[in-house]
Design an enzyme around this catalytic site. Structure first.
Site, PDB file in Angstrom:
ATOM      1  N   ASP A  46       0.845  -1.197   0.000  1.00 32.60           N
ATOM      2  CA  ASP A  46       0.000   0.000   0.000  1.00 32.60           C
ATOM      3  C   ASP A  46       0.886   1.255   0.000  1.00 32.60           C
ATOM      4  OD1 ASP A  46       0.895  -0.111   2.604  1.00 32.60           O
ATOM      5  OD2 ASP A  46      -1.068   0.191   3.523  1.00 32.60           O
ATOM      6  N   SER A  47       2.210   1.057   0.048  1.00 36.24           N
ATOM      7  CA  SER A  47       3.142   2.171  -0.185  1.00 36.24           C
ATOM      8  C   SER A  47       2.925   2.746  -1.577  1.00 36.24           C
ATOM      9  CB  SER A  47       4.601   1.707  -0.027  1.00 36.24           C
ATOM     10  OG  SER A  47       4.857   0.559  -0.794  1.00 36.24           O
ATOM     11  N   ASP A  85      -1.136  -6.314  -0.473  1.00 37.12           N
ATOM     12  CA  ASP A  85      -1.085  -5.676   0.847  1.00 37.12           C
ATOM     13  C   ASP A  85      -2.472  -5.165   1.208  1.00 37.12           C
ATOM     14  OD1 ASP A  85       0.273  -4.866   3.084  1.00 37.12           O
ATOM     15  OD2 ASP A  85       1.138  -3.074   2.165  1.00 37.12           O
ATOM     16  N   LYS A 115      -0.766  -9.632   2.837  1.00 32.62           N
ATOM     17  CA  LYS A 115      -0.012  -9.176   4.008  1.00 32.62           C
ATOM     18  C   LYS A 115      -0.868  -8.171   4.768  1.00 32.62           C
ATOM     19  CE  LYS A 115       3.351  -5.881   3.775  1.00 32.62           C
ATOM     20  NZ  LYS A 115       2.793  -4.886   4.706  1.00 32.62           N
ATOM     21  N   GLU A 117      -0.802  -5.600   8.515  1.00 30.05           N
ATOM     22  CA  GLU A 117       0.043  -5.027   9.571  1.00 30.05           C
ATOM     23  C   GLU A 117      -0.549  -5.279  10.952  1.00 30.05           C
ATOM     24  OE1 GLU A 117       0.731  -0.851   8.910  1.00 30.05           O
ATOM     25  OE2 GLU A 117       1.482  -1.181   6.876  1.00 30.05           O
ATOM     26  N   GLU A 184       9.843  -4.659  10.121  1.00 28.22           N
ATOM     27  CA  GLU A 184      10.246  -3.370   9.523  1.00 28.22           C
ATOM     28  C   GLU A 184      10.902  -2.482  10.580  1.00 28.22           C
ATOM     29  OE1 GLU A 184       7.359  -1.314   7.137  1.00 28.22           O
ATOM     30  OE2 GLU A 184       8.629   0.465   6.972  1.00 28.22           O
TER      31      GLU A 184
HETATM   32  O1  KIV Z   1       3.350  -1.042   1.638  1.00 23.45           O
HETATM   33  C1  KIV Z   1       4.495  -1.490   1.683  1.00 23.45           C
HETATM   34  O2  KIV Z   1       5.277  -1.391   0.736  1.00 23.45           O
HETATM   35  C2  KIV Z   1       4.913  -2.139   2.906  1.00 23.45           C
HETATM   36  C3  KIV Z   1       6.362  -2.088   3.204  1.00 23.45           C
HETATM   37  C4  KIV Z   1       6.671  -0.787   3.834  1.00 23.45           C
HETATM   38  C5  KIV Z   1       6.757  -3.191   4.061  1.00 23.45           C
HETATM   39  O3  KIV Z   1       4.101  -2.588   3.651  1.00 23.45           O
END
Ligand code: KIV
Length: 283
Positions: A46-47, A85, A115, A117, A184
Protein backbone atom coordinates in the site's frame (compact mmCIF):
# COMPACT_ATOMS: atom_id res chain seq x y z
CA UNK A 1 12.63 -18.58 -16.77
CA UNK A 2 12.71 -19.91 -13.19
CA UNK A 3 9.67 -21.84 -11.92
CA UNK A 4 7.17 -19.74 -9.97
CA UNK A 5 7.74 -20.12 -6.23
CA UNK A 6 5.11 -21.32 -3.77
CA UNK A 7 4.99 -20.71 -0.02
CA UNK A 8 6.50 -24.19 0.42
CA UNK A 9 9.52 -23.11 -1.64
CA UNK A 10 9.89 -20.04 0.59
CA UNK A 11 9.70 -22.20 3.73
CA UNK A 12 12.28 -24.58 2.26
CA UNK A 13 14.55 -21.66 1.46
CA UNK A 14 14.50 -20.78 5.15
CA UNK A 15 15.37 -24.38 6.05
CA UNK A 16 18.24 -24.38 3.54
CA UNK A 17 19.55 -20.97 4.58
CA UNK A 18 18.82 -19.51 1.12
CA UNK A 19 17.89 -15.82 1.27
CA UNK A 20 14.82 -14.50 -0.54
CA UNK A 21 14.95 -11.15 -2.34
CA UNK A 22 11.75 -9.22 -2.88
CA UNK A 23 10.79 -5.72 -3.91
CA UNK A 24 7.58 -3.75 -4.06
CA UNK A 25 6.09 -3.21 -7.50
CA UNK A 26 2.88 -1.45 -8.38
CA UNK A 27 2.50 -1.61 -12.15
CA UNK A 28 2.95 -3.73 -15.25
CA UNK A 29 6.41 -2.58 -16.45
CA UNK A 30 8.03 -2.68 -13.00
CA UNK A 31 6.58 -6.14 -12.37
CA UNK A 32 7.93 -7.37 -15.70
CA UNK A 33 11.40 -6.01 -14.87
CA UNK A 34 11.25 -7.73 -11.45
CA UNK A 35 10.32 -11.05 -13.02
CA UNK A 36 13.05 -10.72 -15.66
CA UNK A 37 15.57 -9.98 -12.90
CA UNK A 38 14.59 -13.15 -11.04
CA UNK A 39 13.11 -11.67 -7.84
CA UNK A 40 11.79 -14.42 -5.55
CA UNK A 41 8.57 -12.49 -4.91
CA UNK A 42 7.02 -9.05 -5.21
CA UNK A 43 4.82 -7.09 -2.84
CA UNK A 44 2.14 -4.78 -4.16
CA UNK A 45 2.47 -2.64 -1.06
CA UNK A 46 0.00 0.00 0.00
CA UNK A 47 3.14 2.17 -0.19
CA UNK A 48 1.80 2.59 -3.73
CA UNK A 49 -0.14 5.47 -2.15
CA UNK A 50 3.08 7.37 -1.55
CA UNK A 51 5.27 6.03 -4.34
CA UNK A 52 2.82 6.16 -7.25
CA UNK A 53 -0.29 8.10 -6.15
CA UNK A 54 1.41 11.00 -4.36
CA UNK A 55 -0.27 10.69 -0.95
CA UNK A 56 1.68 11.66 2.19
CA UNK A 57 1.04 8.26 3.78
CA UNK A 58 -0.62 4.90 3.10
CA UNK A 59 -3.90 5.53 4.94
CA UNK A 60 -5.91 6.93 1.97
CA UNK A 61 -5.23 3.84 -0.20
CA UNK A 62 -8.40 1.86 -0.97
CA UNK A 63 -9.14 -1.79 -1.69
CA UNK A 64 -9.96 -0.86 -5.29
CA UNK A 65 -6.56 0.87 -5.66
CA UNK A 66 -4.82 -2.26 -4.36
CA UNK A 67 -6.80 -4.64 -6.54
CA UNK A 68 -6.19 -2.73 -9.74
CA UNK A 69 -2.43 -2.40 -9.03
CA UNK A 70 -2.23 -6.13 -8.13
CA UNK A 71 -3.94 -6.98 -11.42
CA UNK A 72 -1.38 -4.92 -13.36
CA UNK A 73 1.49 -6.56 -11.46
CA UNK A 74 0.10 -10.04 -12.07
CA UNK A 75 -0.09 -9.26 -15.82
CA UNK A 76 3.54 -8.09 -15.73
CA UNK A 77 4.82 -10.95 -13.57
CA UNK A 78 2.72 -14.04 -14.30
CA UNK A 79 5.40 -16.40 -12.94
CA UNK A 80 6.31 -14.58 -9.73
CA UNK A 81 4.95 -15.02 -6.19
CA UNK A 82 2.82 -11.89 -5.67
CA UNK A 83 1.71 -10.59 -2.27
CA UNK A 84 -1.21 -8.17 -2.02
CA UNK A 85 -1.08 -5.68 0.85
CA UNK A 86 -4.33 -5.14 2.75
CA UNK A 87 -4.89 -1.37 2.97
CA UNK A 88 -5.92 0.56 6.08
CA UNK A 89 -9.60 -0.04 6.89
CA UNK A 90 -9.87 -3.29 4.92
CA UNK A 91 -9.33 -5.64 7.89
CA UNK A 92 -9.60 -3.65 11.11
CA UNK A 93 -13.39 -3.47 11.36
CA UNK A 94 -14.37 -7.18 11.59
CA UNK A 95 -13.06 -10.65 10.81
CA UNK A 96 -15.85 -11.03 8.20
CA UNK A 97 -14.74 -7.93 6.34
CA UNK A 98 -11.09 -8.98 6.63
CA UNK A 99 -11.82 -12.39 5.08
CA UNK A 100 -14.04 -10.89 2.36
CA UNK A 101 -11.35 -8.37 1.38
CA UNK A 102 -8.57 -10.97 1.49
CA UNK A 103 -10.68 -13.16 -0.82
CA UNK A 104 -11.01 -10.24 -3.27
CA UNK A 105 -7.21 -10.20 -3.69
CA UNK A 106 -7.21 -13.83 -4.76
CA UNK A 107 -10.39 -13.84 -6.84
CA UNK A 108 -9.88 -10.53 -8.66
CA UNK A 109 -6.08 -10.19 -8.81
CA UNK A 110 -4.77 -13.75 -8.61
CA UNK A 111 -2.25 -12.99 -5.85
CA UNK A 112 -0.45 -15.78 -3.97
CA UNK A 113 -0.65 -14.26 -0.50
CA UNK A 114 -1.85 -11.25 1.42
CA UNK A 115 -0.01 -9.18 4.01
CA UNK A 116 -1.46 -7.22 6.89
CA UNK A 117 0.04 -5.03 9.57
CA UNK A 118 -0.12 -5.56 13.32
CA UNK A 119 0.58 -8.05 16.09
CA UNK A 120 -1.61 -9.54 18.79
CA UNK A 121 -4.42 -7.10 18.13
CA UNK A 122 -4.98 -8.49 14.60
CA UNK A 123 -4.38 -12.19 15.24
CA UNK A 124 -8.14 -12.88 15.10
CA UNK A 125 -8.08 -11.51 11.53
CA UNK A 126 -4.94 -13.48 10.63
CA UNK A 127 -6.52 -16.69 11.91
CA UNK A 128 -9.80 -16.09 10.06
CA UNK A 129 -8.02 -15.35 6.76
CA UNK A 130 -5.65 -18.32 7.17
CA UNK A 131 -8.65 -20.54 8.00
CA UNK A 132 -10.15 -19.44 4.68
CA UNK A 133 -7.14 -21.10 3.01
CA UNK A 134 -5.19 -17.95 2.21
CA UNK A 135 -1.44 -17.52 2.73
CA UNK A 136 -0.94 -14.68 5.22
CA UNK A 137 2.20 -12.61 5.75
CA UNK A 138 2.33 -10.70 9.06
CA UNK A 139 4.08 -7.33 9.38
CA UNK A 140 5.30 -5.78 12.65
CA UNK A 141 7.81 -3.20 13.83
CA UNK A 142 7.35 0.09 12.02
CA UNK A 143 3.83 -0.34 10.67
CA UNK A 144 3.14 2.64 8.37
CA UNK A 145 -0.67 2.38 8.66
CA UNK A 146 -0.40 3.10 12.40
CA UNK A 147 2.49 5.58 12.12
CA UNK A 148 0.28 8.10 13.91
CA UNK A 149 0.18 5.92 17.03
CA UNK A 150 3.94 5.30 16.77
CA UNK A 151 4.59 9.04 16.65
CA UNK A 152 5.77 8.92 13.03
CA UNK A 153 7.86 6.64 10.82
CA UNK A 154 10.15 5.53 13.64
CA UNK A 155 12.30 2.45 14.29
CA UNK A 156 10.77 0.03 16.80
CA UNK A 157 12.06 -2.60 19.27
CA UNK A 158 15.13 -0.66 20.34
CA UNK A 159 14.43 -1.02 24.06
CA UNK A 160 14.01 -4.27 25.98
CA UNK A 161 10.36 -3.48 26.74
CA UNK A 162 9.49 -2.65 23.16
CA UNK A 163 11.43 -5.70 21.84
CA UNK A 164 9.59 -7.99 24.30
CA UNK A 165 6.23 -6.82 22.90
CA UNK A 166 7.39 -7.44 19.35
CA UNK A 167 8.53 -10.97 20.24
CA UNK A 168 5.08 -11.64 21.76
CA UNK A 169 3.50 -10.27 18.57
CA UNK A 170 5.71 -12.46 16.36
CA UNK A 171 4.87 -15.62 18.32
CA UNK A 172 1.15 -14.82 18.26
CA UNK A 173 1.22 -14.15 14.50
CA UNK A 174 2.85 -17.54 13.83
CA UNK A 175 0.38 -19.28 16.15
CA UNK A 176 -2.56 -17.60 14.39
CA UNK A 177 -1.54 -19.28 11.12
CA UNK A 178 0.57 -16.72 9.27
CA UNK A 179 3.12 -18.44 7.02
CA UNK A 180 5.67 -15.61 6.91
CA UNK A 181 6.52 -12.48 8.86
CA UNK A 182 7.98 -9.15 7.80
CA UNK A 183 9.92 -7.06 10.33
CA UNK A 184 10.25 -3.37 9.52
CA UNK A 185 12.81 -0.99 11.05
CA UNK A 186 13.86 -3.04 14.07
CA UNK A 187 17.42 -3.72 15.28
CA UNK A 188 19.28 -6.73 13.80
CA UNK A 189 19.69 -8.26 17.30
CA UNK A 190 15.91 -8.57 17.57
CA UNK A 191 15.55 -9.74 13.94
CA UNK A 192 18.08 -12.48 14.61
CA UNK A 193 16.24 -13.68 17.72
CA UNK A 194 12.79 -13.67 16.09
CA UNK A 195 13.93 -15.39 12.90
CA UNK A 196 15.61 -18.18 14.90
CA UNK A 197 12.63 -18.50 17.24
CA UNK A 198 10.00 -18.81 14.49
CA UNK A 199 9.74 -21.72 12.08
CA UNK A 200 8.06 -19.58 9.40
CA UNK A 201 10.27 -17.37 7.19
CA UNK A 202 11.09 -13.97 8.70
CA UNK A 203 12.00 -11.15 6.35
CA UNK A 204 13.48 -7.72 6.85
CA UNK A 205 12.85 -4.26 5.53
CA UNK A 206 15.26 -2.12 7.47
CA UNK A 207 15.70 -4.88 10.04
CA UNK A 208 19.23 -5.99 9.18
CA UNK A 209 20.80 -9.14 7.79
CA UNK A 210 20.10 -12.02 10.20
CA UNK A 211 16.83 -13.40 8.79
CA UNK A 212 15.47 -15.17 5.72
CA UNK A 213 15.58 -12.39 3.15
CA UNK A 214 15.15 -8.73 2.32
CA UNK A 215 12.40 -6.49 1.00
CA UNK A 216 12.99 -3.01 -0.38
CA UNK A 217 10.64 -0.40 -1.85
CA UNK A 218 11.29 -0.11 -5.58
CA UNK A 219 10.80 3.66 -5.56
CA UNK A 220 13.52 3.97 -2.90
CA UNK A 221 16.11 1.59 -4.34
CA UNK A 222 15.68 2.97 -7.86
CA UNK A 223 15.87 6.60 -6.75
CA UNK A 224 12.37 7.46 -7.96
CA UNK A 225 10.70 8.44 -4.67
CA UNK A 226 11.99 11.89 -3.82
CA UNK A 227 10.04 12.96 -0.68
CA UNK A 228 12.46 11.26 1.74
CA UNK A 229 14.84 8.29 1.91
CA UNK A 230 14.78 6.06 5.01
CA UNK A 231 18.15 5.25 6.62
CA UNK A 232 17.79 1.58 5.68
CA UNK A 233 17.59 2.19 1.94
CA UNK A 234 20.43 1.41 -0.44
CA UNK A 235 20.03 3.27 -3.74
CA UNK A 236 20.88 1.06 -6.70
CA UNK A 237 20.00 3.63 -9.38
CA UNK A 238 18.99 7.23 -9.84
CA UNK A 239 16.02 6.81 -12.11
CA UNK A 240 14.57 10.23 -11.21
CA UNK A 241 17.69 11.85 -12.65
CA UNK A 242 17.66 9.64 -15.75
CA UNK A 243 13.98 10.42 -16.46
CA UNK A 244 14.24 14.15 -15.70
CA UNK A 245 17.29 14.48 -17.96
CA UNK A 246 15.54 12.57 -20.73
CA UNK A 247 12.51 14.89 -20.49
CA UNK A 248 14.81 17.96 -20.55
CA UNK A 249 16.63 16.66 -23.65
CA UNK A 250 13.29 16.02 -25.34
CA UNK A 251 12.04 19.55 -24.56
CA UNK A 252 15.23 21.02 -26.04
CA UNK A 253 14.98 18.83 -29.13
CA UNK A 254 11.36 19.88 -29.72
CA UNK A 255 12.08 23.59 -29.24
CA UNK A 256 15.10 23.41 -31.55
CA UNK A 257 13.35 21.16 -34.09
CA UNK A 258 15.90 18.41 -33.66
CA UNK A 259 13.14 15.89 -33.10
CA UNK A 260 11.65 14.13 -35.01
CA UNK A 261 14.45 13.26 -37.43
CA UNK A 262 13.98 11.77 -40.87
CA UNK A 263 14.23 8.24 -39.43
CA UNK A 264 11.25 8.92 -37.15
CA UNK A 265 8.70 9.73 -39.90
CA UNK A 266 6.59 7.72 -42.34
CA UNK A 267 7.43 8.58 -45.95
CA UNK A 268 4.86 8.87 -48.72
CA UNK A 269 4.44 5.97 -51.10
CA UNK A 270 2.88 7.87 -54.03
CA UNK A 271 4.90 10.62 -55.78
CA UNK A 272 5.13 14.14 -54.36
CA UNK A 273 3.62 15.41 -57.62
CA UNK A 274 0.53 13.25 -57.03
CA UNK A 275 0.32 14.57 -53.47
CA UNK A 276 0.57 18.19 -54.64
CA UNK A 277 -2.18 17.54 -57.20
CA UNK A 278 -4.37 16.09 -54.47
CA UNK A 279 -3.67 19.07 -52.15
CA UNK A 280 -4.97 21.38 -54.91
CA UNK A 281 -8.36 19.63 -54.70
CA UNK A 282 -8.85 21.46 -51.40
CA UNK A 283 -7.93 24.96 -52.62
O1 KIV B 1 3.35 -1.04 1.64
C1 KIV B 1 4.50 -1.49 1.68
O2 KIV B 1 5.28 -1.39 0.74
C2 KIV B 1 4.91 -2.14 2.91
C3 KIV B 1 6.36 -2.09 3.20
C4 KIV B 1 6.67 -0.79 3.83
C5 KIV B 1 6.76 -3.19 4.06
O3 KIV B 1 4.10 -2.59 3.65
Amino acid sequence: MAKKKSILDLINMKKNGEKAAWVTTYDFPMAAFAEQAGLDMVLVGDSLGMVTLGYKGTVPVTMDDCISHCQAVRRGAPDTFVIGDMPFGSYQTSTEEAVANACRFLKEADVDAIKLEGGIRVTDKIKAIADAGIVVFGHIGLTPQSAGQLGGFKAQGRTVDSARELIKDALAIEKAGALALLLEAVPPELTDYISRKLSIPVYSIGAGLPCDGQLIICGDMLGMFQAFTPKFVKKYANVAEVITNAFKDYVNDVKEEKFPEDKHVYHIIDSIEDFEKMFKEFE
